[in-house]
Design a protein around this motif. Structure first.
Motif, PDB file in Angstrom:
ATOM      1  N   SER A  88       0.890  -1.145  -0.122  1.00 50.93           N
ATOM      2  CA  SER A  88       0.050   0.123  -0.069  1.00 50.93           C
ATOM      3  C   SER A  88       0.898   1.243   0.027  1.00 50.93           C
ATOM      4  CB  SER A  88      -0.936  -0.003   1.262  1.00 50.93           C
ATOM      5  OG  SER A  88      -1.547   1.127   1.458  1.00 50.93           O
ATOM      6  N   ALA A  89       0.628   2.239  -1.061  1.00 48.82           N
ATOM      7  CA  ALA A  89       1.580   3.258  -1.242  1.00 48.82           C
ATOM      8  C   ALA A  89       0.874   4.412  -0.347  1.00 48.82           C
ATOM      9  CB  ALA A  89       1.514   3.651  -2.517  1.00 48.82           C
ATOM     10  N   GLU A  90      -0.516   4.297   0.020  1.00 46.42           N
ATOM     11  CA  GLU A  90      -1.288   5.375   0.556  1.00 46.42           C
ATOM     12  C   GLU A  90      -0.901   5.248   2.174  1.00 46.42           C
ATOM     13  OE1 GLU A  90      -5.446   4.726  -0.293  1.00 46.42           O
ATOM     14  OE2 GLU A  90      -5.175   5.023  -2.356  1.00 46.42           O
ATOM     15  N   SER A  91      -0.613   4.307   2.705  1.00 47.98           N
ATOM     16  CA  SER A  91      -0.385   4.226   4.224  1.00 47.98           C
ATOM     17  C   SER A  91       0.852   4.075   4.826  1.00 47.98           C
ATOM     18  CB  SER A  91      -1.083   2.904   4.760  1.00 47.98           C
ATOM     19  OG  SER A  91      -1.186   2.798   6.169  1.00 47.98           O
ATOM     20  N   PRO A  92       1.389   4.951   5.447  1.00 46.03           N
ATOM     21  CA  PRO A  92       3.005   4.896   5.627  1.00 46.03           C
ATOM     22  C   PRO A  92       3.177   3.942   6.855  1.00 46.03           C
ATOM     23  CG  PRO A  92       1.819   6.764   7.256  1.00 46.03           C
ATOM     24  CD  PRO A  92       0.935   6.217   6.121  1.00 46.03           C
ATOM     25  N   SER A  93       2.035   3.283   7.417  1.00 43.53           N
ATOM     26  CA  SER A  93       2.187   2.288   8.388  1.00 43.53           C
ATOM     27  C   SER A  93       1.333   1.226   7.926  1.00 43.53           C
ATOM     28  CB  SER A  93       2.164   2.715   9.730  1.00 43.53           C
ATOM     29  OG  SER A  93       0.810   3.173   9.777  1.00 43.53           O
ATOM     30  N   PHE A  94       1.683   0.069   8.736  1.00 44.12           N
ATOM     31  CA  PHE A  94       0.659  -1.089   8.626  1.00 44.12           C
ATOM     32  C   PHE A  94      -0.410  -1.077   9.885  1.00 44.12           C
ATOM     33  CE2 PHE A  94      -0.484  -5.610   9.578  1.00 44.12           C
ATOM     34  CZ  PHE A  94      -0.990  -6.007   8.110  1.00 44.12           C
ATOM     35  N   ARG A  95      -1.584  -1.033   9.493  1.00 41.67           N
ATOM     36  CA  ARG A  95      -2.874  -0.600  10.534  1.00 41.67           C
ATOM     37  C   ARG A  95      -3.261  -1.973  11.119  1.00 41.67           C
ATOM     38  NH1 ARG A  95      -6.082   3.128   6.701  1.00 41.67           N
ATOM     39  NH2 ARG A  95      -5.205   1.475   5.543  1.00 41.67           N
ATOM     40  N   LEU A  96      -3.199  -2.221  12.112  1.00 42.10           N
ATOM     41  CA  LEU A  96      -3.601  -3.427  12.832  1.00 42.10           C
ATOM     42  C   LEU A  96      -4.884  -3.107  13.810  1.00 42.10           C
ATOM     43  CD1 LEU A  96      -3.623  -6.698  12.767  1.00 42.10           C
ATOM     44  CD2 LEU A  96      -2.150  -6.287  14.397  1.00 42.10           C
ATOM     45  N   VAL A  97      -6.035  -3.635  13.436  1.00 40.97           N
ATOM     46  CA  VAL A  97      -7.139  -3.424  14.499  1.00 40.97           C
ATOM     47  C   VAL A  97      -7.301  -4.776  15.101  1.00 40.97           C
ATOM     48  CG1 VAL A  97      -8.876  -3.846  12.968  1.00 40.97           C
ATOM     49  CG2 VAL A  97      -9.400  -2.543  14.884  1.00 40.97           C
ATOM     50  N   TYR A  98      -7.724  -4.629  16.575  1.00 38.40           N
ATOM     51  CA  TYR A  98      -7.818  -5.721  17.368  1.00 38.40           C
ATOM     52  C   TYR A  98      -8.990  -5.594  18.324  1.00 38.40           C
ATOM     53  CZ  TYR A  98      -5.191  -3.418  21.198  1.00 38.40           C
ATOM     54  OH  TYR A  98      -4.692  -2.601  22.234  1.00 38.40           O
ATOM     55  N   VAL A  99      -9.738  -6.472  18.803  1.00 41.43           N
ATOM     56  CA  VAL A  99     -10.682  -6.438  19.743  1.00 41.43           C
ATOM     57  C   VAL A  99     -10.367  -6.530  21.173  1.00 41.43           C
ATOM     58  CG1 VAL A  99     -12.414  -6.963  17.809  1.00 41.43           C
ATOM     59  CG2 VAL A  99     -11.306  -8.997  19.490  1.00 41.43           C
ATOM     60  N   PRO A 100     -11.096  -6.127  22.133  1.00 40.79           N
ATOM     61  CA  PRO A 100     -10.735  -6.232  23.360  1.00 40.79           C
ATOM     62  C   PRO A 100     -10.764  -7.709  23.995  1.00 40.79           C
ATOM     63  CG  PRO A 100     -12.479  -4.532  23.221  1.00 40.79           C
ATOM     64  CD  PRO A 100     -12.413  -5.159  22.028  1.00 40.79           C
ATOM     65  N   GLY A 101      -9.549  -8.101  24.700  1.00 41.58           N
ATOM     66  CA  GLY A 101      -9.379  -9.435  25.024  1.00 41.58           C
ATOM     67  C   GLY A 101      -8.157 -10.268  24.216  1.00 41.58           C
ATOM     68  N   VAL A 102      -7.904  -9.552  23.000  1.00 36.47           N
ATOM     69  CA  VAL A 102      -6.815 -10.060  22.047  1.00 36.47           C
ATOM     70  C   VAL A 102      -5.693  -9.494  22.236  1.00 36.47           C
ATOM     71  CG1 VAL A 102      -6.224 -10.434  19.816  1.00 36.47           C
ATOM     72  CG2 VAL A 102      -8.462 -10.988  20.307  1.00 36.47           C
ATOM     73  N   THR A 103      -4.370 -10.050  22.585  1.00 41.55           N
ATOM     74  CA  THR A 103      -3.123  -9.359  22.752  1.00 41.55           C
ATOM     75  C   THR A 103      -2.253  -9.747  21.586  1.00 41.55           C
ATOM     76  OG1 THR A 103      -2.501 -11.484  23.959  1.00 41.55           O
ATOM     77  CG2 THR A 103      -3.301  -9.716  25.352  1.00 41.55           C
ATOM     78  N   PRO A 104      -1.940  -8.710  20.990  1.00 39.34           N
ATOM     79  CA  PRO A 104      -1.129  -8.751  19.704  1.00 39.34           C
ATOM     80  C   PRO A 104       0.314  -8.411  19.949  1.00 39.34           C
ATOM     81  CG  PRO A 104      -2.198  -6.578  19.509  1.00 39.34           C
ATOM     82  CD  PRO A 104      -2.675  -7.268  20.857  1.00 39.34           C
ATOM     83  N   ASP A 105       0.769  -8.409  21.238  1.00 36.19           N
ATOM     84  CA  ASP A 105       2.166  -7.775  21.598  1.00 36.19           C
ATOM     85  C   ASP A 105       3.085  -8.887  20.745  1.00 36.19           C
ATOM     86  OD1 ASP A 105       0.530  -6.264  22.793  1.00 36.19           O
ATOM     87  OD2 ASP A 105       1.304  -6.802  24.975  1.00 36.19           O
ATOM     88  N   LYS A 106       2.877 -10.005  20.921  1.00 41.57           N
ATOM     89  CA  LYS A 106       4.121 -11.061  20.599  1.00 41.57           C
ATOM     90  C   LYS A 106       4.189 -10.916  19.023  1.00 41.57           C
ATOM     91  CE  LYS A 106       1.041 -14.780  20.003  1.00 41.57           C
ATOM     92  NZ  LYS A 106       0.859 -16.444  20.396  1.00 41.57           N
ATOM     93  N   TRP A 107       3.177 -10.743  18.187  1.00 44.48           N
ATOM     94  CA  TRP A 107       3.425 -10.386  16.822  1.00 44.48           C
ATOM     95  C   TRP A 107       3.473  -9.370  16.411  1.00 44.48           C
ATOM     96  CZ3 TRP A 107      -2.294 -12.484  17.312  1.00 44.48           C
ATOM     97  CH2 TRP A 107      -2.304 -14.113  17.424  1.00 44.48           C
TER      98      TRP A 107
END
Length: 273
Positions: free
Chosen positions: A4-23
């Motif tokens: 994606s050339a439009e987004s300067p970052s990779f946007r990850l949405v997550y729901v309450p209860g999920v912990t994406p820290d390790k990834w």
């Protein structure tokens, strides 16, 4: 596929209860030039963000609209009942819906469980707006609450506890992204979630090229296995004139049920003359 050339970052949405820290840690190690931006949202809003292009990927609760979003199921959570510490069910290791028949079972508007057969126990007069509100009501002695284990932990209080609830619906968490926007970054994040190493051939990330022709060995099939196979024939060492090589060749021939070459034995006296 292109990033994606439009987004300067990779946007990850997550729901309450999920912990994406390790990834997140693995992503930051492999993609120093593309920061990962975390967005937390309630389950319904998270799905809307993905469908509307407000996020590149998401850790969401199933189900999702598969005509719009792709999804890879990751795991299914245990369902528990949250009760005051002095509740009768705390004497058991696990609880059945019948054990809650005399309790008011709260049903928040943001509930993530699919109660096709109806909630156990007695219904409250009103539905709490959120799971957090329902937890406050449990602490006040108004009723009990059935949620996935991660949400019980998220809203943990010292005056409350939980027990596994058998025979209840469960909630599954999935990695999801817009069907029409499977970018290189999405492929890379899929690889991270699935545990692929940086040397994996899947996704956009590639390891640095090996030196000394190792990469070519792998392609042609003449790498370590090929070299080992040549050594086992004894041809290379015997041809060099070393006695050790000849003995190895003779032993190898004996093991295979063939006689050792006679020329090897006659050659030594002529060499000493």
């Amino acid at each position: 596929m292109t990033g994606s050339a439009e987004s300067p970052s990779f946007r990850l949405v997550y729901v309450p209860g999920v912990t994406p820290d390790k990834w997140l840690r693995v992503w930051n190690e492999r993609h120093r030039d593309t920061p990962l931006t975390l967005l937390q949202a309630p389950p319904a809003e998270a799905r809307d963000l993905l469908a509307g292009g407000g996020a590149d990927a998401g850790l969401v609760r199933l189900p999702v609209d598969r005509t719009v979003l792709s999804a890879i199921p990751l795991y299914t959570e245990q369902t528990v009942v949250v009760v005051p510490r002095d509740h009768l069910v705390t004497a058991a290791d696990e609880v059945s819906p019948a054990d809650l028949s005399d309790d008011i079972v709260l049903h928040p508007l943001d509930d993530v469980l699919d109660w096709e057969r109806g909630l156990p126990g007695r219904p409250a007069l009103e539905r709490p707006a959120t799971t957090a509100d329902a937890v406050e009501l449990v602490a006040a002695g108004i009723g009990v609450l059935v949620v996935p284990l991660s949400l019980a932990r998220l809203h943990h209080r010292k005056d409350l506890t939980h027990r596994p609830l058998t025979g209840a619906p469960e909630s599954s968490v999935a990695l999801s992204w817009p069907e029409a926007a499977t970018t290189d970054e999405v492929e890379d994040f899929i690889g991270i979630v699935r545990g692929r190493t940086v040397n994996s051939t899947r996704g956009r990330t590639r390891p640095p090229a090996d030196s000394g022709g190792k990469a070519e060995d792998r392609k042609s099939g003449t790498g370590g296995a090929g070299r080992a196979g040549a050594g086992r024939t004894g041809a290379g060492k015997a041809g060099s004139g070393k006695a050790g090589g000849g003995k190895a060749g003779a032993r190898g021939g004996a093991r295979r049920g063939t006689a050792a070459p006679k020329s090897t034995r006659r050659g030594k006296p002529r060499g000493r003359a």
